[in-house]
Design a protein around this motif. Structure first.
Motif, PDB file in Angstrom:
ATOM      1  N   UNK A  52       0.838  -1.195   0.000  1.00 22.14           N
ATOM      2  CA  UNK A  52       0.000   0.000   0.000  1.00 22.14           C
ATOM      3  C   UNK A  52       0.878   1.252   0.000  1.00 22.14           C
ATOM      4  N   UNK A  53       1.922   1.234   0.813  1.00 24.27           N
ATOM      5  CA  UNK A  53       2.827   2.383   0.902  1.00 24.27           C
ATOM      6  C   UNK A  53       3.592   2.603  -0.403  1.00 24.27           C
ATOM      7  N   UNK A  54       3.909   1.530  -1.100  1.00 27.10           N
ATOM      8  CA  UNK A  54       4.582   1.655  -2.392  1.00 27.10           C
ATOM      9  C   UNK A  54       3.675   2.372  -3.388  1.00 27.10           C
ATOM     10  N   UNK A  55       2.390   2.057  -3.330  1.00 29.89           N
ATOM     11  CA  UNK A  55       1.432   2.685  -4.238  1.00 29.89           C
ATOM     12  C   UNK A  55       1.061   4.092  -3.798  1.00 29.89           C
ATOM     13  N   UNK A  56       1.086   4.339  -2.483  1.00 31.66           N
ATOM     14  CA  UNK A  56       0.655   5.630  -1.933  1.00 31.66           C
ATOM     15  C   UNK A  56       1.706   6.152  -0.945  1.00 31.66           C
ATOM     16  N   UNK A  57       2.887   6.489  -1.424  1.00 33.48           N
ATOM     17  CA  UNK A  57       3.967   6.894  -0.511  1.00 33.48           C
ATOM     18  C   UNK A  57       3.639   8.122   0.336  1.00 33.48           C
ATOM     19  N   UNK A  58       2.796   9.004  -0.159  1.00 33.67           N
ATOM     20  CA  UNK A  58       2.454  10.211   0.600  1.00 33.67           C
ATOM     21  C   UNK A  58       1.705   9.874   1.886  1.00 33.67           C
ATOM     22  N   UNK A  59       1.070   8.689   1.930  1.00 33.09           N
ATOM     23  CA  UNK A  59       0.318   8.285   3.114  1.00 33.09           C
ATOM     24  C   UNK A  59       1.160   7.485   4.096  1.00 33.09           C
ATOM     25  N   UNK A  60       2.434   7.323   3.788  1.00 28.80           N
ATOM     26  CA  UNK A  60       3.298   6.491   4.624  1.00 28.80           C
ATOM     27  C   UNK A  60       4.598   7.212   4.954  1.00 28.80           C
ATOM     28  N   UNK A  61       4.506   8.489   5.209  1.00 26.50           N
ATOM     29  CA  UNK A  61       5.679   9.328   5.458  1.00 26.50           C
ATOM     30  C   UNK A  61       5.784   9.665   6.947  1.00 26.50           C
ATOM     31  N   UNK A  62       6.890  10.276   7.359  1.00 22.35           N
ATOM     32  CA  UNK A  62       6.993  10.717   8.758  1.00 22.35           C
ATOM     33  C   UNK A  62       5.816  11.623   9.127  1.00 22.35           C
TER      34      UNK A  62
END
Length: 210
Positions: A52-62
């Protein structure tokens, strides 16, 4: 209104039983109370969430400006109830295998269908849109009594860590659920996870897709 009062009364009764005063704001001195889940070090990210984070990196940031918990007002309690009920009612639970032909695929519900993590992701996004801080809304992996994995949303409040669960209409304090808690998102980084020290089983490391 009657249903709302019953739910709030039930939550306050659970919190009171842990020794937390009704309406008292949580401070660092409260940790160690069973209403708050303790965590240990960083652990592996669930495979589905990593993808999921690979597809939506903006949702998996600091997480900028992370806070430890939110003070649960009547208005915020109403929002939790509204969001929890909406997605529990409007999303029909369907396995990833039936929807996508794969064992594990974390995404937002599509066309009214999704499994446990999809529903939890949708609740998290809806609460963030309403102004809740992302650091208080944590995707969490648990083990059910039958040994199967399950995903819920943990909400960190001054009344304890509350669980939004598509398998239960009631919002409960984490240790009042029937689950063994494995791990959850880090409050400091949405793309990292930490082990949960479960009161009943110690620190448990999840396996397989979790």
């Amino acid at each position: 209104m009657k249903t709302k009062n019953i739910l709030i009364s039930g939550l306050l009764a659970i919190v009171a039983s842990t020794g937390l005063a009704s309406g008292a704001a949580a401070t660092e001195s409260y940790y160690g109370h069973p209403a708050f889940a303790s965590v240990s070090g960083q652990t592996s990210i669930p495979v589905g969430h990593a993808e999921f984070c690979t597809r939506r990196p903006a949702e998996c940031s600091p997480t900028l400006g992370a806070i430890d918990h939110v003070k649960l007002t009547d208005t915020l309690w109403d929002e939790l109830q509204l969001v929890n009920n909406h997605y529990n009612i409007s999303i029909t639970p369907v396995s990833d295998m039936d929807l996508y032909g794969v064992p594990e695929f974390w995404t937002y519900p599509v066309n009214g269908y999704g499994d446990c993590e999809d529903i939890a992701l949708a609740k998290r996004a809806a609460l963030i849109e309403r102004g809740w801080h992302p650091s208080t809304l944590l995707m969490t992996v648990v083990r059910q009594a039958n040994g199967e994995g399950h995903a819920v949303l943990m909400v960190r409040t001054d009344r304890g860590d509350l669980i939004l669960d598509n398998q239960d209409a009631l919002i409960k304090v984490w240790n009042d659920t029937p689950y063994t808690f494995l791990k959850r998102q880090s409050q400091a980084h949405a793309g990292q996870w930490v082990d949960i020290i479960d009161n009943q089983g110690g620190s448990v490391t999840a396996t397989a897709g979790y």
